[in-house]
Design a protein around this motif. Sequence first.
Motif, PDB file in Angstrom:
ATOM      1  N   ARG A 122       0.721  -1.186   0.030  1.00  0.00           N
ATOM      2  CA  ARG A 122       0.072   0.052   0.055  1.00  0.00           C
ATOM      3  C   ARG A 122       0.983   1.294  -0.083  1.00  0.00           C
ATOM      4  O   ARG A 122       0.704   2.233  -0.709  1.00  0.00           O
ATOM      5  N   ASP A 123       1.913   1.251   0.840  1.00  0.00           N
ATOM      6  CA  ASP A 123       2.857   2.310   0.693  1.00  0.00           C
ATOM      7  C   ASP A 123       3.531   2.628  -0.502  1.00  0.00           C
ATOM      8  O   ASP A 123       3.741   3.730  -1.234  1.00  0.00           O
ATOM      9  N   GLY A 124       4.019   1.540  -1.014  1.00  0.00           N
ATOM     10  CA  GLY A 124       4.526   1.768  -2.494  1.00  0.00           C
ATOM     11  C   GLY A 124       3.689   2.319  -3.416  1.00  0.00           C
ATOM     12  O   GLY A 124       3.974   3.212  -4.297  1.00  0.00           O
ATOM     13  N   MET A 125       2.500   1.885  -3.327  1.00  0.00           N
ATOM     14  CA  MET A 125       1.172   2.367  -4.193  1.00  0.00           C
ATOM     15  C   MET A 125       1.061   3.758  -3.982  1.00  0.00           C
ATOM     16  O   MET A 125       0.698   4.618  -5.105  1.00  0.00           O
ATOM     17  N   ALA A 126       0.978   4.235  -2.840  1.00  0.00           N
ATOM     18  CA  ALA A 126       0.667   5.603  -2.372  1.00  0.00           C
ATOM     19  C   ALA A 126       1.584   6.447  -2.759  1.00  0.00           C
ATOM     20  O   ALA A 126       1.309   7.565  -3.215  1.00  0.00           O
ATOM     21  N   ALA A 127       2.775   5.859  -2.756  1.00  0.00           N
ATOM     22  CA  ALA A 127       3.969   6.995  -3.529  1.00  0.00           C
ATOM     23  C   ALA A 127       3.995   7.030  -4.703  1.00  0.00           C
ATOM     24  O   ALA A 127       4.517   7.995  -5.471  1.00  0.00           O
ATOM     25  N   PRO A 165     -12.442  -5.316 -14.612  1.00  0.00           N
ATOM     26  CA  PRO A 165     -13.938  -5.283 -14.195  1.00  0.00           C
ATOM     27  C   PRO A 165     -14.223  -4.006 -14.837  1.00  0.00           C
ATOM     28  O   PRO A 165     -13.411  -3.111 -15.102  1.00  0.00           O
ATOM     29  N   PRO A 166     -15.503  -3.783 -15.081  1.00  0.00           N
ATOM     30  CA  PRO A 166     -16.173  -2.622 -15.491  1.00  0.00           C
ATOM     31  C   PRO A 166     -15.669  -1.436 -14.737  1.00  0.00           C
ATOM     32  O   PRO A 166     -15.785  -1.451 -13.403  1.00  0.00           O
ATOM     33  N   GLY A 167     -15.209  -0.394 -15.268  1.00  0.00           N
ATOM     34  CA  GLY A 167     -14.772   0.794 -14.340  1.00  0.00           C
ATOM     35  C   GLY A 167     -13.034   0.513 -13.794  1.00  0.00           C
ATOM     36  O   GLY A 167     -12.806   1.626 -13.451  1.00  0.00           O
ATOM     37  N   GLY A 168     -12.626  -0.655 -14.245  1.00  0.00           N
ATOM     38  CA  GLY A 168     -11.229  -0.695 -13.871  1.00  0.00           C
ATOM     39  C   GLY A 168     -10.751  -1.116 -12.737  1.00  0.00           C
ATOM     40  O   GLY A 168     -11.937  -1.434 -11.755  1.00  0.00           O
ATOM     41  N   ARG A 169      -9.619  -1.286 -12.212  1.00  0.00           N
ATOM     42  CA  ARG A 169      -9.322  -1.646 -11.021  1.00  0.00           C
ATOM     43  C   ARG A 169      -8.705  -0.491 -10.280  1.00  0.00           C
ATOM     44  O   ARG A 169      -7.931   0.622 -10.807  1.00  0.00           O
ATOM     45  N   ARG A 170      -8.991  -0.156  -9.018  1.00  0.00           N
ATOM     46  CA  ARG A 170      -8.356   0.700  -8.095  1.00  0.00           C
ATOM     47  C   ARG A 170      -8.109   0.308  -6.769  1.00  0.00           C
ATOM     48  O   ARG A 170      -8.607  -0.755  -6.296  1.00  0.00           O
ATOM     49  N   GLY A 171      -7.128   1.204  -6.027  1.00  0.00           N
ATOM     50  CA  GLY A 171      -7.045   0.727  -4.656  1.00  0.00           C
ATOM     51  C   GLY A 171      -6.454  -0.621  -4.489  1.00  0.00           C
ATOM     52  O   GLY A 171      -5.750  -1.105  -5.176  1.00  0.00           O
ATOM     53  N   ASP A 172      -7.378  -1.157  -3.313  1.00  0.00           N
ATOM     54  CA  ASP A 172      -6.638  -2.588  -2.953  1.00  0.00           C
ATOM     55  C   ASP A 172      -7.162  -3.650  -3.966  1.00  0.00           C
ATOM     56  O   ASP A 172      -6.393  -4.740  -4.120  1.00  0.00           O
ATOM     57  N   ASP A 173      -8.208  -3.210  -4.879  1.00  0.00           N
ATOM     58  CA  ASP A 173      -8.315  -4.286  -5.807  1.00  0.00           C
ATOM     59  C   ASP A 173      -7.192  -4.404  -6.847  1.00  0.00           C
ATOM     60  O   ASP A 173      -6.803  -5.509  -7.144  1.00  0.00           O
TER      61      ASP A 173
END
Length: 243
Positions: free
Chosen positions: A153-158, A172-180
């Motif tokens: 999560r930290d790596g993604m946040a940076a 999936p419809p709308g794409g992937r975000r965050g934890d997904d």
Amino acid sequence: MPSFSRVCATTVLATALSTLTHADVRDLPTAVQHYVSGWKAHDGQQVLRAFTSDGSYRDPNAPEALRGGAIAAYVEQYRQAHFELLDADTPRQGDVRLHWKIVWADARGESRYADVLHLKDGAIHSATSTGTPDPAASHLVAKYVALHSAPTRDGMAALFTPGFVVLSSKSPPGGRRGDDYLRFLERFRWATFAPDSDSPLQITKDHRLVLAWTLRFWGLRLAQGVDYLTTQDGRISKIVAVY
């Protein structure tokens, strides 16, 4: 033995013949003049007329070579951009290389790229457009590649903006975000995600980074594709994956 002054004069003359400034567009072949004028005027038909009947145009934004009316339509997608020809040179007989600056009125800013044109019978038989990212963009992509082997999560946040989205034909419809998206990366952390050594990092005219990649496990290639990365303030805001 030729004199030093003659050698210098010959060198200067050769340089003058092989490099043309934007003020010397009229010295370029007629087809190239039409190509340049068409891009600057966003006139797709004028650009198309500069090509042979079987001519092709390749660009990091287009997965396949464009031909015919597709070339004209592609040019006209850039009506919001201003094109400035910086200079031109002739890297080898029958080729012309154009160095451009493209400036967008919005937050995409400006970038530089080059077109290599191969001429045949006085017209353009093929055009290949490439852009080279700056060091900061290359560093950003290196961190993106490294994230695949150790997703956190930290790596993604940076690395990503808060509202980033990842789109692909398999998302999936709308794409992937965050934890997904984090869970998606964790599924492949045992494999090696790496840039394709045959395809250097490029940048598109609309300022997206183009990363060709392969996914391997013990030397076996599992998948390959291209990620188009949109950036905002030094972070990735959108990924479109084609594979």
